[in-house]
Design a protein around this motif. Structure first.
Motif, PDB file in Angstrom:
ATOM      1  N   PRO A 144      -5.384   9.083 -11.780  1.00 50.22           N
ATOM      2  CA  PRO A 144      -3.470   9.451 -11.385  1.00 50.22           C
ATOM      3  C   PRO A 144      -3.498  10.326 -10.100  1.00 50.22           C
ATOM      4  O   PRO A 144      -4.359  11.096 -10.771  1.00 50.22           O
ATOM      5  CB  PRO A 144      -3.538   9.985 -13.336  1.00 50.22           C
ATOM      6  N   ILE A 145      -2.702   9.843  -9.634  1.00 51.99           N
ATOM      7  CA  ILE A 145      -1.797  11.118  -8.766  1.00 51.99           C
ATOM      8  C   ILE A 145      -0.754  11.125  -8.408  1.00 51.99           C
ATOM      9  O   ILE A 145      -0.207  10.094  -8.430  1.00 51.99           O
ATOM     10  CB  ILE A 145      -3.380  10.597  -7.498  1.00 51.99           C
ATOM     11  N   GLN A 146      -0.148  11.853  -7.487  1.00 54.37           N
ATOM     12  CA  GLN A 146       1.211  12.744  -7.935  1.00 54.37           C
ATOM     13  C   GLN A 146       1.807  12.033  -6.966  1.00 54.37           C
ATOM     14  O   GLN A 146       0.475  11.674  -4.938  1.00 54.37           O
ATOM     15  CB  GLN A 146       1.358  13.807  -7.713  1.00 54.37           C
ATOM     16  N   PHE A 147       3.004  10.307  -6.380  1.00 58.19           N
ATOM     17  CA  PHE A 147       3.571  10.130  -4.989  1.00 58.19           C
ATOM     18  C   PHE A 147       4.602  11.023  -5.042  1.00 58.19           C
ATOM     19  O   PHE A 147       5.059  11.659  -6.059  1.00 58.19           O
ATOM     20  CB  PHE A 147       3.732   8.596  -6.201  1.00 58.19           C
ATOM     21  N   LYS A 148       4.875  10.596  -3.502  1.00 57.29           N
ATOM     22  CA  LYS A 148       6.012  11.921  -3.370  1.00 57.29           C
ATOM     23  C   LYS A 148       6.786  11.101  -2.266  1.00 57.29           C
ATOM     24  O   LYS A 148       6.348  10.150  -1.345  1.00 57.29           O
ATOM     25  CB  LYS A 148       5.715  13.458  -2.429  1.00 57.29           C
ATOM     26  N   ASN A 154      -3.216  -2.737   9.211  1.00 55.33           N
ATOM     27  CA  ASN A 154      -2.687  -1.381   8.363  1.00 55.33           C
ATOM     28  C   ASN A 154      -2.598  -1.479   7.067  1.00 55.33           C
ATOM     29  O   ASN A 154      -2.286  -0.501   6.106  1.00 55.33           O
ATOM     30  CB  ASN A 154      -1.985   0.114   9.398  1.00 55.33           C
ATOM     31  N   GLN A 155      -1.580  -2.523   6.485  1.00 54.13           N
ATOM     32  CA  GLN A 155      -0.966  -2.706   5.349  1.00 54.13           C
ATOM     33  C   GLN A 155      -0.039  -2.072   4.583  1.00 54.13           C
ATOM     34  O   GLN A 155      -0.290  -1.281   3.571  1.00 54.13           O
ATOM     35  CB  GLN A 155      -2.074  -2.778   4.533  1.00 54.13           C
ATOM     36  N   LYS A 211       0.854  -1.393  -0.300  1.00 52.29           N
ATOM     37  CA  LYS A 211       0.096   0.265  -0.587  1.00 52.29           C
ATOM     38  C   LYS A 211       0.236   1.383  -0.308  1.00 52.29           C
ATOM     39  O   LYS A 211       1.521   1.322   1.278  1.00 52.29           O
ATOM     40  CB  LYS A 211      -0.894   0.196   1.285  1.00 52.29           C
ATOM     41  N   LEU A 212       0.761   2.218  -0.710  1.00 53.97           N
ATOM     42  CA  LEU A 212       1.803   3.185  -1.754  1.00 53.97           C
ATOM     43  C   LEU A 212       1.899   4.626  -0.538  1.00 53.97           C
ATOM     44  O   LEU A 212       1.986   5.228  -0.456  1.00 53.97           O
ATOM     45  CB  LEU A 212       2.376   2.818  -3.171  1.00 53.97           C
ATOM     46  N   PHE A 213       0.110   4.057  -0.772  1.00 49.91           N
ATOM     47  CA  PHE A 213      -0.544   5.579   0.145  1.00 49.91           C
ATOM     48  C   PHE A 213      -0.801   5.193   1.480  1.00 49.91           C
ATOM     49  O   PHE A 213      -2.478   4.833   1.180  1.00 49.91           O
ATOM     50  CB  PHE A 213      -1.473   6.294  -1.263  1.00 49.91           C
ATOM     51  N   LYS A 214      -0.679   5.472   1.792  1.00 44.52           N
ATOM     52  CA  LYS A 214      -1.167   5.114   3.516  1.00 44.52           C
ATOM     53  C   LYS A 214      -2.848   4.656   4.089  1.00 44.52           C
ATOM     54  O   LYS A 214      -3.382   4.560   4.096  1.00 44.52           O
ATOM     55  CB  LYS A 214      -0.196   5.342   4.764  1.00 44.52           C
ATOM     56  N   ASN A 215      -3.012   6.148   3.301  1.00 46.20           N
ATOM     57  CA  ASN A 215      -4.305   7.409   3.931  1.00 46.20           C
ATOM     58  C   ASN A 215      -5.159   6.875   2.308  1.00 46.20           C
ATOM     59  O   ASN A 215      -6.576   7.876   2.511  1.00 46.20           O
ATOM     60  CB  ASN A 215      -4.547   8.341   4.516  1.00 46.20           C
TER      61      ASN A 215
END
Length: 417
Positions: free
Chosen positions: A26-30, A68-69, A14-18
């Protein structure tokens, strides 16, 4: 200055915790550390994603079985040239030509531990590796002597041997000599090998015709010997990407417009042809979206979805979309190519340096400029201003050099940071 865009299955890891389970837009990954160096490559499979930076270091995000993955984040401190992730294997190519890999079919005693598989090649003169490619359960190596090796599972004949006699191997097995390129996919059980004479061979799982061998081989679900692929479209093979049960080939022909065209074979539902039949030979993917002024910059194939980027900043996709991996803001499958709305790109003027990486139900678009030449480095040192006009001149050997304003501005900003 990184730019990474993500959409699709936000799980394992899970790259985006929330974030939602399925990110459809499409969203920005930081990264947590904003001071990370320029991204060079992203390779993503089912259970892990590796980000490789220009400084030769990498960050791996692994699936972590907690409530929480949250992903397990590992810093890989190596002089890395390339990374490649399959469903159950990972490989790292160092700048010295060594390959470290892990996975249950690679190192069954300790599948989470990286081992040097290039050192296991019997011919000690053939241990410098030039390229690596991960399949679903196998890893392929191209040596500096232009020889192709395979290691891992052979249950579908993807190593080019009788799968009953040799179901898997923990040492690299020589598959072919005089090799130019190897093509496979992180979720595929088939492989293509291009020799130095530009002849294409394939082996592995062929249930849906994904090897492009034609109707005469339709009863053979396993092709356990490297077999020459006939009726290849005219032109130069630039790339082949393999999904679970289909393949897409990029051909360049200087005498046609557009110069680059895509061809597909395999499962009709996912090959972008919009036809209710299997295509057992490579057939051109035709669409009004591919206009004469378009040129395909990059494309990528996941388990069963495809994304294409063109020179006029069109993002085109088709295939399975249950997790939003096409970025269409919904979960509707697309049997024919459709245009996808891209977010505003920071370096849109430099679109040729954007790349696509599709994995198991997930997708990345990222900016990775080519390394700068010594001449460009010298030009940057000569100027102190932030704005530059385009410079074009001829070197002593007649080579035309163009120092673009955008590239110089970008490099200057990098140096100042």
């Amino acid at each position: 200055m990184n730019e990474i865009i993500f959409f699709g299955w936000n799980n394992y890891p899970k790259l985006f915790k929330n974030g939602e389970f399925a990110i459809k837009k499409p969203i920005q990954f930081k990264f947590e550390n904003e001071n990370e160096k320029q991204i060079k490559q992203i390779s993503t499979g089912r259970f892990s994603t590796i980000f490789l930076f220009e400084n030769g270091k990498a960050i791996e995000y692994l699936n972590k079985n907690d409530s929480n993955q949250n992903p397990e984040k590992i810093q890989i401190e190596e002089n890395i040239q390339k990374v490649s992730v399959g469903v159950q294997n990972e490989a790292i190519l160092t700048k010295e030509g060594n390959v470290f890999a892990k996975g249950k079919d690679i190192n069954p005693n300790n599948p989470k531990e990286f081992i040097n598989i290039s050192s296991l090649i019997e011919d000690t003169n053939d241990r410098i590796i030039q390229d690596i490619v991960s399949g679903r359960y196998a890893i392929y190596l191209l040596t500096s002597n232009q020889n192709a090796y395979g290691i891992g599972s052979n249950r579908y004949g993807q190593l080019g041997f009788d799968s009953k006699a040799l179901p898997k191997t923990e040492k690299p097995i020589l598959m072919m000599k005089n090799v130019s390129k190897i093509f496979s996919g992180n979720t595929s059980n088939h492989v293509f090998i291009l020799n130095s004479n530009q002849e294409l061979f394939g082996c592995g799982w062929n249930q849906k015709g994904q090897l492009g061998l034609g109707e005469s081989r339709k009863e053979e679900t396993k092709i356990q010997k490297l077999t020459k692929i006939q009726n290849i479209p005219k032109g130069k093979i630039i790339d082949i990407k393999c999904g679970n049960d289909y393949s897409i080939m990029l051909i360049e022909n200087q005498n046609e417009n557009p110069k680059r065209k895509l061809y597909s074979c395999g499962n009709y539902q996912l090959n972008g042809l919009g036809k209710s039949l299997f295509t057992r030979e490579f057939t051109e993917i035709k669409s009004s979206l591919f206009e004469n002024d378009d040129n395909i910059i990059d494309f990528s194939v996941g388990n069963d979805h495809t994304l294409i980027l063109t020179s006029n900043s069109k993002l085109i996709g088709f295939g399975y979309n249950a997790y939003g991996q096409l970025g269409t803001e919904d979960t509707k499958n697309q049997l024919i190519p459709i245009q996808i709305e891209l977010p505003k790109l920071r370096f849109n003027e430099d679109i040729s340096n954007y790349h696509i990486s599709c994995g198991y139900q997930k997708s990345f678009i990222y900016y990775s400029p080519r390394p700068f030449s010594n001449l460009e480095e010298d030009l940057i040192k000569l100027f102190e201003r932030k704005e530059f006009c385009n410079i074009s001149f001829k070197t002593e050997n007649g080579e035309i050099i163009e120092a673009h304003k955008l590239i110089l501005k970008y490099r200057l900003n990098q140096n100042q940071n």
